[in-house]
Scaffold this motif. Structure first.
Motif, PDB file in Angstrom:
ATOM      1  N   ARG A  55      78.174 -13.379 -35.888  1.00  0.00           N
ATOM      2  CA  ARG A  55      77.144 -13.625 -34.884  1.00  0.00           C
ATOM      3  C   ARG A  55      76.142 -12.484 -34.913  1.00  0.00           C
ATOM      4  O   ARG A  55      76.492 -11.350 -35.186  1.00  0.00           O
ATOM      5  CB  ARG A  55      77.754 -13.730 -33.497  1.00  0.00           C
ATOM      6  N   TYR A  56      74.899 -12.802 -34.642  1.00  0.00           N
ATOM      7  CA  TYR A  56      73.808 -11.834 -34.649  1.00  0.00           C
ATOM      8  C   TYR A  56      73.084 -11.889 -33.314  1.00  0.00           C
ATOM      9  O   TYR A  56      73.105 -12.899 -32.639  1.00  0.00           O
ATOM     10  CB  TYR A  56      72.817 -12.157 -35.770  1.00  0.00           C
ATOM     11  N   ARG A  57      72.434 -10.811 -32.978  1.00  0.00           N
ATOM     12  CA  ARG A  57      71.603 -10.778 -31.777  1.00  0.00           C
ATOM     13  C   ARG A  57      70.146 -10.864 -32.205  1.00  0.00           C
ATOM     14  O   ARG A  57      69.715 -10.149 -33.102  1.00  0.00           O
ATOM     15  CB  ARG A  57      71.842  -9.488 -31.006  1.00  0.00           C
ATOM     16  N   CYS A 108      63.398 -11.664 -33.707  1.00  0.00           N
ATOM     17  CA  CYS A 108      63.646 -10.335 -34.269  1.00  0.00           C
ATOM     18  C   CYS A 108      65.070  -9.906 -33.934  1.00  0.00           C
ATOM     19  O   CYS A 108      65.506 -10.055 -32.797  1.00  0.00           O
ATOM     20  CB  CYS A 108      62.676  -9.315 -33.671  1.00  0.00           C
ATOM     21  N   PRO A 109      65.800  -9.345 -34.895  1.00  0.00           N
ATOM     22  CA  PRO A 109      67.125  -8.835 -34.593  1.00  0.00           C
ATOM     23  C   PRO A 109      67.038  -7.602 -33.696  1.00  0.00           C
ATOM     24  O   PRO A 109      66.039  -6.888 -33.703  1.00  0.00           O
ATOM     25  CB  PRO A 109      67.709  -8.481 -35.962  1.00  0.00           C
ATOM     26  N   LEU A 122      72.486  -0.157 -27.968  1.00  0.00           N
ATOM     27  CA  LEU A 122      73.045   1.132 -28.343  1.00  0.00           C
ATOM     28  C   LEU A 122      73.408   1.948 -27.103  1.00  0.00           C
ATOM     29  O   LEU A 122      72.605   2.058 -26.169  1.00  0.00           O
ATOM     30  CB  LEU A 122      72.048   1.914 -29.195  1.00  0.00           C
ATOM     31  N   ASP A 123      74.610   2.516 -27.100  1.00  0.00           N
ATOM     32  CA  ASP A 123      75.050   3.367 -25.992  1.00  0.00           C
ATOM     33  C   ASP A 123      74.136   4.573 -25.867  1.00  0.00           C
ATOM     34  O   ASP A 123      73.817   5.232 -26.855  1.00  0.00           O
ATOM     35  CB  ASP A 123      76.485   3.851 -26.216  1.00  0.00           C
ATOM     36  N   VAL A 179      68.069  -0.821 -25.834  1.00  0.00           N
ATOM     37  CA  VAL A 179      67.818  -1.889 -26.792  1.00  0.00           C
ATOM     38  C   VAL A 179      66.939  -1.361 -27.911  1.00  0.00           C
ATOM     39  O   VAL A 179      65.894  -0.759 -27.659  1.00  0.00           O
ATOM     40  CB  VAL A 179      67.114  -3.084 -26.113  1.00  0.00           C
ATOM     41  N   LYS A 180      67.350  -1.600 -29.161  1.00  0.00           N
ATOM     42  CA  LYS A 180      66.544  -1.225 -30.321  1.00  0.00           C
ATOM     43  C   LYS A 180      66.219  -2.506 -31.082  1.00  0.00           C
ATOM     44  O   LYS A 180      67.106  -3.206 -31.556  1.00  0.00           O
ATOM     45  CB  LYS A 180      67.299  -0.254 -31.219  1.00  0.00           C
ATOM     46  N   VAL A 181      64.925  -2.827 -31.171  1.00  0.00           N
ATOM     47  CA  VAL A 181      64.449  -4.046 -31.819  1.00  0.00           C
ATOM     48  C   VAL A 181      63.941  -3.708 -33.208  1.00  0.00           C
ATOM     49  O   VAL A 181      63.290  -2.689 -33.411  1.00  0.00           O
ATOM     50  CB  VAL A 181      63.329  -4.715 -30.979  1.00  0.00           C
TER      51      VAL A 181
END
Length: 65
Positions: free
Chosen positions: A20-22, A39-40, A44-45, A49-51
């Motif tokens: 599965r992918y985000r 876009c994937p 990240l802790d 969110v990193k796009v």
């Protein structure tokens, strides 16, 4: 109710083979130009969110441990 909002962001969780992918999609963002593609992204802790706008959805993932 989307017509009342200034922005509409949709988060997808598609599956490709057994993984599965985000992916994130911006349907509308008033006053801003946005990409019209999926876009994937990563969660990240300590960062958030990193796009990855220059990547395709089904990019190669690191092996999960």
């Amino acid at each position: 109710m989307e017509y009342l909002a200034d922005g509409v962001i949709i988060m997808h969780h598609p599956r490709h083979k057994s993984l599965r992918y985000r992916a994130i999609e911006i349907l509308k963002m008033r006053g801003a130009k946005q990409s019209e593609k999926l876009c994937p992204f990563e969660l990240l802790d300590g960062f958030g969110v990193k796009v990855y706008p220059n990547e395709e959805i089904f990019y190669k993932l690191k092996e999960k441990e």
